[in-house]
Design a protein around this motif. Sequence first.
Motif, mmCIF file in Angstrom:
data_model
loop_
_atom_site.group_PDB
_atom_site.id
_atom_site.type_symbol
_atom_site.label_atom_id
_atom_site.label_comp_id
_atom_site.label_asym_id
_atom_site.label_seq_id
_atom_site.Cartn_x
_atom_site.Cartn_y
_atom_site.Cartn_z
ATOM 1 N N MET A 62 0.895 -1.152 0.000
ATOM 2 C CA MET A 62 0.000 0.000 0.000
ATOM 3 C C MET A 62 0.933 1.202 0.000
ATOM 4 S SD MET A 62 -3.210 -0.783 2.569
ATOM 5 C CE MET A 62 -2.200 -0.790 4.055
ATOM 6 N N GLN A 63 0.576 2.212 -0.766
ATOM 7 C CA GLN A 63 1.538 3.309 -0.931
ATOM 8 C C GLN A 63 1.401 4.347 0.173
ATOM 9 O OE1 GLN A 63 1.590 6.318 -4.226
ATOM 10 N NE2 GLN A 63 3.237 5.029 -4.984
ATOM 11 N N SER A 64 2.530 4.657 0.799
ATOM 12 C CA SER A 64 2.531 5.581 1.929
ATOM 13 C C SER A 64 2.723 7.026 1.489
ATOM 14 C CB SER A 64 3.621 5.183 2.927
ATOM 15 O OG SER A 64 3.657 6.063 4.021
ATOM 16 N N CYS A 65 3.896 7.350 0.936
ATOM 17 C CA CYS A 65 4.168 8.744 0.566
ATOM 18 C C CYS A 65 3.213 9.251 -0.506
ATOM 19 C CB CYS A 65 5.613 8.877 0.078
ATOM 20 S SG CYS A 65 6.826 8.715 1.408
ATOM 21 N N GLY A 66 2.614 8.346 -1.257
ATOM 22 C CA GLY A 66 1.650 8.740 -2.274
ATOM 23 C C GLY A 66 0.315 9.163 -1.707
ATOM 24 N N GLY A 67 0.130 9.032 -0.375
ATOM 25 C CA GLY A 67 -1.106 9.487 0.248
ATOM 26 C C GLY A 67 -1.952 8.390 0.832
ATOM 27 N N GLN A 68 -1.297 7.346 1.404
ATOM 28 C CA GLN A 68 -2.032 6.245 2.045
ATOM 29 C C GLN A 68 -2.989 5.588 1.039
ATOM 30 O OE1 GLN A 68 0.185 6.585 4.417
ATOM 31 N NE2 GLN A 68 -1.167 6.207 6.153
ATOM 32 N N ILE A 69 -2.437 5.085 -0.036
ATOM 33 C CA ILE A 69 -3.241 4.549 -1.131
ATOM 34 C C ILE A 69 -3.474 3.048 -0.957
ATOM 35 C CG2 ILE A 69 -3.436 4.265 -3.622
ATOM 36 C CD1 ILE A 69 -3.517 7.183 -2.602
ATOM 37 N N GLN A 124 7.046 0.027 5.168
ATOM 38 C CA GLN A 124 6.129 0.881 5.916
ATOM 39 C C GLN A 124 4.935 0.118 6.486
ATOM 40 O OE1 GLN A 124 6.327 4.290 6.336
ATOM 41 N NE2 GLN A 124 7.582 5.096 4.687
ATOM 42 N N VAL A 125 4.496 -0.906 5.793
ATOM 43 C CA VAL A 125 3.170 -1.467 6.082
ATOM 44 C C VAL A 125 3.173 -2.886 6.636
ATOM 45 C CG1 VAL A 125 2.008 0.017 4.418
ATOM 46 C CG2 VAL A 125 2.936 -2.176 3.641
ATOM 47 N N GLY A 126 4.345 -3.469 6.826
ATOM 48 C CA GLY A 126 4.419 -4.852 7.268
ATOM 49 C C GLY A 126 4.286 -5.043 8.767
ATOM 50 N N PHE A 127 4.413 -6.292 9.197
ATOM 51 C CA PHE A 127 4.387 -6.705 10.607
ATOM 52 C C PHE A 127 3.061 -6.375 11.294
ATOM 53 C CE2 PHE A 127 8.924 -6.703 9.712
ATOM 54 C CZ PHE A 127 9.345 -7.869 10.352
ATOM 55 N N GLY A 128 1.951 -6.606 10.562
ATOM 56 C CA GLY A 128 0.637 -6.527 11.189
ATOM 57 C C GLY A 128 0.013 -5.159 11.255
ATOM 58 N N ARG A 129 0.614 -4.164 10.637
ATOM 59 C CA ARG A 129 0.031 -2.822 10.687
ATOM 60 C C ARG A 129 -1.382 -2.800 10.119
ATOM 61 N NH1 ARG A 129 0.886 2.050 12.015
ATOM 62 N NH2 ARG A 129 2.955 1.497 12.778
ATOM 63 N N VAL A 130 -1.657 -3.619 9.102
ATOM 64 C CA VAL A 130 -2.992 -3.600 8.494
ATOM 65 C C VAL A 130 -4.014 -4.361 9.340
ATOM 66 C CG1 VAL A 130 -2.046 -3.327 6.191
ATOM 67 C CG2 VAL A 130 -2.576 -5.631 7.023
ATOM 68 N N GLY A 131 -3.559 -5.049 10.371
ATOM 69 C CA GLY A 131 -4.466 -5.701 11.316
ATOM 70 C C GLY A 131 -4.904 -7.089 10.901
ATOM 71 N N SER A 132 -5.569 -7.197 9.784
ATOM 72 C CA SER A 132 -6.134 -8.475 9.367
ATOM 73 C C SER A 132 -5.081 -9.467 8.895
ATOM 74 C CB SER A 132 -7.160 -8.257 8.244
ATOM 75 O OG SER A 132 -6.557 -7.598 7.140
ATOM 76 N N HIS A 133 -3.930 -8.973 8.470
ATOM 77 C CA HIS A 133 -2.857 -9.825 7.966
ATOM 78 C C HIS A 133 -1.519 -9.309 8.488
ATOM 79 C CE1 HIS A 133 -6.158 -10.268 5.036
ATOM 80 N NE2 HIS A 133 -5.684 -11.487 4.819
ATOM 81 N N LEU A 134 -0.543 -10.200 8.552
ATOM 82 C CA LEU A 134 0.786 -9.771 8.979
ATOM 83 C C LEU A 134 1.456 -8.941 7.894
ATOM 84 C CD1 LEU A 134 2.611 -10.066 11.472
ATOM 85 C CD2 LEU A 134 3.756 -11.964 10.317
ATOM 86 N N TRP A 135 1.187 -9.320 6.624
ATOM 87 C CA TRP A 135 1.815 -8.635 5.484
ATOM 88 C C TRP A 135 0.740 -8.006 4.616
ATOM 89 C CZ3 TRP A 135 6.222 -8.398 7.469
ATOM 90 C CH2 TRP A 135 6.748 -9.475 8.178
ATOM 91 N N ALA A 136 0.951 -6.770 4.223
ATOM 92 C CA ALA A 136 -0.085 -6.009 3.522
ATOM 93 C C ALA A 136 -0.391 -6.562 2.133
ATOM 94 C CB ALA A 136 0.317 -4.538 3.423
ATOM 95 N N PHE A 137 0.567 -7.225 1.484
ATOM 96 C CA PHE A 137 0.268 -7.792 0.162
ATOM 97 C C PHE A 137 -0.835 -8.838 0.248
ATOM 98 C CE2 PHE A 137 3.838 -10.596 1.515
ATOM 99 C CZ PHE A 137 3.280 -11.848 1.290
#
Length: 478
Positions: A221-228, A255-268
């Motif tokens: 998921m893109q961070s610097c692009g505006g949380q896309i 930026q987005v790994g290690f469970g930051r997205v909650g539902s999965h450990l990896w954002a992909f």
Amino acid sequence: MCDKEQLSKKETIALRTKHIGPSCKLFFWSDPVKIIQAKGCYMYDEEGKRYLDCINNVCHVGHCHPHVVSAATKQMAVLNTNSRFLHDSLVLYAERLTATFPPKLNVCFFVNSGSEANDLAIRIAQAHTGNKDIITLDHAYHGHVISLIDISPYKFNHPGGEGQRDWVHVAPVPDSYRGKYTDKEYTTEELAEKYADDVKIFCEKANRQGGGVCAFFAESMQSCGGQIVYPPGYLRRVYKHVRAAGGVCVADEVQVGFGRVGSHLWAFQLQGDDIVPDIVTLGKPMGNGHPVSAVITTREIAESFGATGMEYFNTFGGNPVSAAIANAVMDVIENEKLMENATNVGNYLKEEFNKLKNKHVIIGDVRGHGMFLGVDLVKNRETREPATAEAAYVNKRLKEKFILLSNDGPYHNVLKFKSPLVFSVDDADELIQKLDEVLCEMEESENVIANIGKATQLTIGHAQSEMNGGANSIPLQV
């Protein structure tokens, strides 16, 4: 919280100005925050004032977490040495880490930073494919070393950048709100297909021109692009096109790994259980502020890299202390159920942001997963014109209310939320209350509105400079 022997803030600024390179940026440069202590989601300045940290995706499990601190000090008291010596902590952590990925991603290379991981990923991809050309996404940022500046439009297309290299292809970021194709015109499925087709066109161009497709390189998921957040099905289509063209697919999870997205450990994994990159890069959250990172790939690709004959070693990557810290971070994520917390608190916060959207017309869009959220500020909901100066004003006022938040995106109008994962519902309530106060005062005060109007004369670059710091930053006149 205060230490009478420490430098005054003025003295610290003076020494920094004298001895630190002027291109090294600070948040809130016109009035920087001097932090002397932190714990959990809270940071404390030299006067003992407490700030709520909504900006820090480095201290992933909370500032100065006692379990992580203990693991570091215990290991440092026993052994820390060159990573070319055999030791258990490295291999045990590698076994634990790779077990969280799809089975084919089972080989690690340990390094020291996200930038170093992404640089190594390029080398590995080049060795495996024998190709050169890289497809990146517009507005992407992948790190500060030369190889990554070259594939980061966020850098090479902005002041000081040298422009786009002929072997780099910039595909439109799949931003369904304000991208090349939007949800005003297309369904979610159509958006995924159209944005993926643009990547296919660049694959064909790279092969036609002779460089060949080395890699599609993108954050999950893109961070610097505006949380896309990419439309569902986008990566599935893109990965198919890239592999058919002879390239590999790199997922930047710094930026987005290690469970930051909650539902999965990896954002992909948000794009589907069958979505498996060829290379994954890790960074910031891995060591909770300690410099440790990694590249994860397949056995086949790792052996291609080794077949070049050039030995790879990294003096500090995966050293005993780094491995112990990284292992302790995984302990905390699991034992304190931080992924569950990221889901619950993230969903709550997203709901509250949407309530503010219903109240304040300046909020055009709320997006994200878990504790990776963006609030897109607009001047007009219909045209979606970005409210750049207003976003800078909001962050300035929030800082004055002891909330640390940032703004980014190509127009620097997106409020970025990426706190430590220990952020609580009470913390969310504090953020929402104070954000609401700021938005209300903007609506109610003619003076504020007039000054924001003047501030819109600032360029996007000046707005970015004020947020990130620098000698050329110009304070907003608000």
